[in-house]
Design a protein around this motif. Sequence first.
Motif, PDB file in Angstrom:
ATOM      1  N   LEU A  39      37.045  48.619  46.425  1.00 23.07           N
ATOM      2  CA  LEU A  39      36.357  47.412  46.878  1.00 23.07           C
ATOM      3  C   LEU A  39      37.328  46.254  47.084  1.00 23.07           C
ATOM      4  O   LEU A  39      37.127  45.416  47.960  1.00 23.07           O
ATOM      5  CB  LEU A  39      35.267  47.028  45.880  1.00 23.07           C
ATOM      6  CG  LEU A  39      34.079  47.993  45.809  1.00 23.07           C
ATOM      7  CD1 LEU A  39      33.134  47.611  44.687  1.00 23.07           C
ATOM      8  CD2 LEU A  39      33.340  48.023  47.141  1.00 23.07           C
ATOM      9  N   ALA A  40      38.387  46.218  46.266  1.00 23.35           N
ATOM     10  CA  ALA A  40      39.387  45.159  46.412  1.00 23.35           C
ATOM     11  C   ALA A  40      40.068  45.233  47.773  1.00 23.35           C
ATOM     12  O   ALA A  40      40.533  44.212  48.310  1.00 23.35           O
ATOM     13  CB  ALA A  40      40.418  45.254  45.298  1.00 23.35           C
ATOM     14  N   GLU A  41      40.125  46.448  48.352  1.00 21.85           N
ATOM     15  CA  GLU A  41      40.775  46.627  49.642  1.00 21.85           C
ATOM     16  C   GLU A  41      39.877  46.263  50.819  1.00 21.85           C
ATOM     17  O   GLU A  41      40.370  45.948  51.903  1.00 21.85           O
ATOM     18  CB  GLU A  41      41.239  48.083  49.785  1.00 21.85           C
ATOM     19  CG  GLU A  41      42.333  48.474  48.791  1.00 21.85           C
ATOM     20  CD  GLU A  41      42.697  49.943  48.879  1.00 21.85           C
ATOM     21  OE1 GLU A  41      42.031  50.659  49.664  1.00 21.85           O
ATOM     22  OE2 GLU A  41      43.626  50.375  48.175  1.00 21.85           O
ATOM     23  N   ILE A  42      38.565  46.305  50.615  1.00 24.93           N
ATOM     24  CA  ILE A  42      37.670  46.089  51.756  1.00 24.93           C
ATOM     25  C   ILE A  42      36.859  44.789  51.671  1.00 24.93           C
ATOM     26  O   ILE A  42      36.282  44.362  52.670  1.00 24.93           O
ATOM     27  CB  ILE A  42      36.694  47.278  51.913  1.00 24.93           C
ATOM     28  CG1 ILE A  42      35.793  47.420  50.681  1.00 24.93           C
ATOM     29  CG2 ILE A  42      37.448  48.568  52.188  1.00 24.93           C
ATOM     30  CD1 ILE A  42      34.737  48.505  50.813  1.00 24.93           C
ATOM     31  N   LEU A  43      36.815  44.165  50.483  1.00 27.70           N
ATOM     32  CA  LEU A  43      36.041  42.939  50.332  1.00 27.70           C
ATOM     33  C   LEU A  43      36.960  41.730  50.224  1.00 27.70           C
ATOM     34  O   LEU A  43      37.980  41.774  49.536  1.00 27.70           O
ATOM     35  CB  LEU A  43      35.152  43.010  49.088  1.00 27.70           C
ATOM     36  CG  LEU A  43      34.020  44.043  49.087  1.00 27.70           C
ATOM     37  CD1 LEU A  43      33.267  43.992  47.757  1.00 27.70           C
ATOM     38  CD2 LEU A  43      33.059  43.805  50.247  1.00 27.70           C
ATOM     39  N   ASP A  44      36.581  40.664  50.867  1.00 31.34           N
ATOM     40  CA  ASP A  44      37.360  39.433  50.825  1.00 31.34           C
ATOM     41  C   ASP A  44      36.897  38.582  49.637  1.00 31.34           C
ATOM     42  O   ASP A  44      36.306  37.510  49.792  1.00 31.34           O
ATOM     43  CB  ASP A  44      37.184  38.658  52.131  1.00 31.34           C
ATOM     44  CG  ASP A  44      38.065  37.422  52.196  1.00 31.34           C
ATOM     45  OD1 ASP A  44      39.039  37.348  51.414  1.00 31.34           O
ATOM     46  OD2 ASP A  44      37.756  36.527  53.006  1.00 31.34           O
TER      47      ASP A  44
END
Length: 222
Positions: A39-44
Amino acid sequence: MRIIIVGASPLGQHLAQRLIRERHEVILIDRDAGRARELAEILDCTVINAEGTRPDVLEKAEIGDADAVVACTDHDQDNIIIGLVARKSDVPEIVLRTDDEQFLAVAKKLGFHHIINPAQIGSMIITDALRGVDTTELSTLIRGDVRFISIIVEKRLKGTRMDDINLPEDSAVIGIYRDGRFLLAREKPALRPEDELIIVTRSAYVREICENLCEETENIII
């Protein structure tokens, strides 16, 4: 707004995405390392891999500066604990997810204002659909600043008639829940302790009504 979401369940993920689109500052906490990393890679937003029930973790997320905390893990007990920590930190808005009706009742007794029970809502809609009934959800009826309040009646209000309840303008008593039954206001039942009083009002009057009818904050549900 600065919003802390604890639990990257499907509900938590969808909520985070929506809030990010609306330009809120989101902090998402989840105990699963793999899920948090993904999620850290896809959510701002800020994603913290940790146990969200721990006060030190919530302090790391600067819970004291949060405008809202949403506890939507897959465990009702954890969500209630998170809510209690958030309340201790004076977070203005606390939203809890519960799946078990027993914990829903516990959360109400503890005075949490916003409680979401997806299983209960979903099962009611499906059951009505199977009976051929087109049910209108309450959420579709609430527009603008209209609010519905549920207040657990205290002993000092015993015997009070609904007509005698002093409410601000543009407010009205709808009825009460008592022993699993719903009694409309037009039936004018005298209040009993532990009745659940349902009131419709405007958002500006919510706090005033709660303060007038409830000496104990755990009896207020919004």
